[in-house]
Scaffold this motif. Structure first.
Motif, short mmCIF file in Angstrom:
data_model
loop_
_atom_site.label_atom_id
_atom_site.label_comp_id
_atom_site.label_asym_id
_atom_site.label_seq_id
_atom_site.Cartn_x
_atom_site.Cartn_y
_atom_site.Cartn_z
N PRO A 380 0.82 -1.21 0.00
CA PRO A 380 0.00 0.00 0.00
C PRO A 380 0.86 1.27 0.00
O PRO A 380 1.85 1.35 0.71
N GLY A 381 0.47 2.23 -0.80
CA GLY A 381 1.12 3.53 -0.80
C GLY A 381 2.50 3.59 -1.42
O GLY A 381 3.14 4.65 -1.42
N ALA A 382 2.99 2.49 -1.95
CA ALA A 382 4.36 2.46 -2.49
C ALA A 382 4.38 2.74 -3.98
O ALA A 382 3.54 2.24 -4.74
N GLY A 383 5.35 3.56 -4.41
CA GLY A 383 5.58 3.79 -5.82
C GLY A 383 6.59 2.81 -6.37
O GLY A 383 6.98 1.84 -5.70
N HIS A 384 7.04 3.06 -7.59
CA HIS A 384 7.92 2.11 -8.26
C HIS A 384 9.26 1.95 -7.53
O HIS A 384 9.70 0.83 -7.26
N TYR A 385 9.89 3.06 -7.20
CA TYR A 385 11.20 3.00 -6.55
C TYR A 385 11.11 2.41 -5.15
O TYR A 385 11.99 1.67 -4.71
N ILE A 387 9.38 0.04 -3.87
CA ILE A 387 9.20 -1.39 -3.65
C ILE A 387 10.50 -2.18 -3.72
O ILE A 387 10.53 -3.36 -3.36
N PHE A 388 11.58 -1.53 -4.15
CA PHE A 388 12.86 -2.25 -4.13
C PHE A 388 13.98 -1.47 -3.46
O PHE A 388 15.04 -2.03 -3.20
N ALA A 389 13.77 -0.20 -3.14
CA ALA A 389 14.86 0.57 -2.54
C ALA A 389 14.41 1.55 -1.47
O ALA A 389 15.25 2.10 -0.77
N GLY A 390 13.14 1.80 -1.32
CA GLY A 390 12.66 2.78 -0.36
C GLY A 390 12.31 2.16 0.98
O GLY A 390 12.62 1.00 1.26
N LYS A 391 11.61 2.94 1.80
CA LYS A 391 11.25 2.46 3.13
C LYS A 391 10.27 1.29 3.07
O LYS A 391 10.26 0.44 3.97
N SER A 392 9.45 1.23 2.01
CA SER A 392 8.54 0.09 1.87
C SER A 392 9.31 -1.20 1.71
O SER A 392 8.93 -2.24 2.26
N TRP A 393 10.42 -1.15 0.95
CA TRP A 393 11.28 -2.32 0.82
C TRP A 393 11.91 -2.68 2.15
O TRP A 393 11.89 -3.85 2.57
N ARG A 394 12.47 -1.71 2.84
CA ARG A 394 13.19 -1.98 4.09
C ARG A 394 12.27 -2.50 5.18
O ARG A 394 12.62 -3.44 5.90
N ARG A 395 11.11 -1.90 5.31
CA ARG A 395 10.24 -2.22 6.45
C ARG A 395 9.35 -3.44 6.21
O ARG A 395 9.13 -4.22 7.13
N ASN A 396 8.84 -3.58 5.00
CA ASN A 396 7.83 -4.61 4.78
C ASN A 396 8.22 -5.66 3.74
O ASN A 396 8.09 -6.87 3.99
#
Length: 429
Positions: A380-385, A387-396
């Motif tokens: 949820p709420g994640a853009g392209h970048y 999902i592999f390098a941002g906080k969404s990648w790190r946390r979830n």
């Protein structure tokens, strides 16, 4: 010859802007001007500094910058980048950590060949290095590859992945990021038919256009609007005399960068205006957030023309992967032949490049794979970048991917108890 002249004109414009920035910085920095402080001179120097750095970094391959790593023993260990397989258009490299016990998770990260270097995944690699033996595909800039090396299209790309997977062996877990997702899926299916013993244990596809028509975006609409003749006429150029690949037909990285920037022109313009203001006030630094991001974002590479054109025609227009009609070296690849490799898809709910639905289409193509070996996740709420390098990648996402790897490691995961695969959202809905 006109294609080569266009390429050299683009390089000339880049070089000129770099020179103008350097000149403005030098002129505004004359010591005598400090006798009469003038905000205009401070702004001129700041504009020159930002402009020179911006245009200079476009031709420089960024360094990985991963030099040391703190292991469980509390000691800092050097990270050694080793070339495992060397090929004309790309290498397989390993981030070795001497002195550290070999990690049971062996991961192959398939980096995109879409205008940026594999170093775009630097933070992804660093996060996986904690728990895994990390390998990655390091694609080369086409302008530096002599014409004598031959062509490189999506079939060659797929066969490169096949060779890399064979080299790493069957205990490998593959993570394909963005553009290579459909071709990595095809490479896995190719191995399932031709060399089953070399198949990886799991395949994670992150934000890739397996079926571009599943959820149209600006990228897919562009592929539909233009003809292949228009693309070849407007996008393809010959490398100029400055580089080893002189005469090679390429899709220039500078053109790709212009496309990237135009998608969010207002945001990029404001970012550079704000950076110039920070530099003029003395608030910027060499490694501040702006420079860390744009040092990577602006570093672009040329793609072989045949790779770019075949990607547009066969993946986006003809949808050969989505229709399970992809042919590699005369052999029709059947994705349904994947019967033992666990497959997981990851998508970002706000991805405007490869929108939700494009990647998860891979699960429907894996008709020979039981649902117990399929998994999916939409962040949820994640853009392209993200999902592999941002906080969404790190946390979830990273923890979910590691759980999926452990669940399909055949007892070779880090945990003592085998974890179940993540819930298959696609099957549940």
């Amino acid at each position: 010859m006109r294609y080569m002249m266009t390429y050299d004109l683009m390089e000339t414009a880049r070089n000129t802007n770099q020179w103008m920035g350097a000149s403005a910085l030098a002129i505004a920095s004359y010591p005598i001007f400090s006798m009469i402080p003038n905000p205009a001179l401070s702004w001129m120097a700041a504009w020159g500094e930002v402009t020179e750095r911006t245009f200079q970094r476009m031709t420089v391959k960024p360094d990985w910058g991963i030099r040391t790593f703190t292991c469980e023993d509390g000691k800092d260990h050097l990270v050694k980048i080793e070339t495992v397989v060397e090929k004309p258009f790309g290498d397989l490299i390993h981030f070795a950590v001497p002195g550290r016990d070999t990690k049971p998770r062996k991961v192959l990260v398939v980096a995109p060949m879409s205008g940026h270097y594999a170093t775009l995944l630097r933070s992804t690699v660093k996060s996986l290095l904690v728990d895994c033996e990390v390998y990655i595909t390091d694609w080369h800039n086409a302008r530096d590859i002599p014409v004598s090396a031959g062509k490189f299209d999506i079939e060659d790309y797929t066969l490169y992945l096949v060779d890399f997977m064979r080299e790493m062996g069957p205990d490998t877990h593959v993570i394909a990021v963005c553009q290579p997702a459909p071709l990595t899926l095809a490479a896995t299916a190719y191995l399932a038919e031709q060399d089953p013993d070399a198949q990886p244990r799991s395949l994670t596809l992150i934000g890739g256009p397996v079926d571009p028509d599943a959820t149209p975006t600006e990228v897919t609409d562009f592929g539909r609007r233009v003809t292949m003749g228009q693309l070849e006429e407007t996008m393809i150029q010959r490398v100029g005399f400055k580089y080893p690949g002189v005469g090679r037909m390429v899709y220039p990285g500078l053109l790709q960068l212009a496309s990237f920037m135009s998608m969010n022109a207002e945001r990029h313009t404001k970012a550079f205006q704000d950076q110039i203001a920070r530099v003029s006030r003395g608030e910027a630094s060499d490694h501040d957030a702006h420079n860390r991001f744009y040092d990577e974002y602006l570093a672009v590479m040329d793609m072989p023309a045949e790779f770019y054109l075949s990607t547009v025609e066969r993946v986006f227009k003809e949808r050969e992967i989505a229709r399970n009609a992809f042919v590699v070296d005369g052999h029709k690849v059947d994705i349904g032949k994947i019967t033992s490799v666990a497959v997981k898809t990851v998508e970002g709910a706000k991805d405007d490049i490869s929108a939700p639905g494009q990647c998860i289409a891979a699960l429907d193509l894996c008709t020979g794979l039981p649902d117990s070996k399929k998994a999916s996740h939409v962040e949820p709420g994640a853009g392209h970048y993200g999902i592999f390098a941002g906080k969404s990648w790190r946390r979830n996402i990273r923890p979910l991917v590691l759980d999926f790897i452990d669940a399909n490691s055949g007892g070779s995961g880090s945990g003592s108890a085998k974890k179940p695969a993540n819930k298959n959202v696609a099957a549940a809905e």
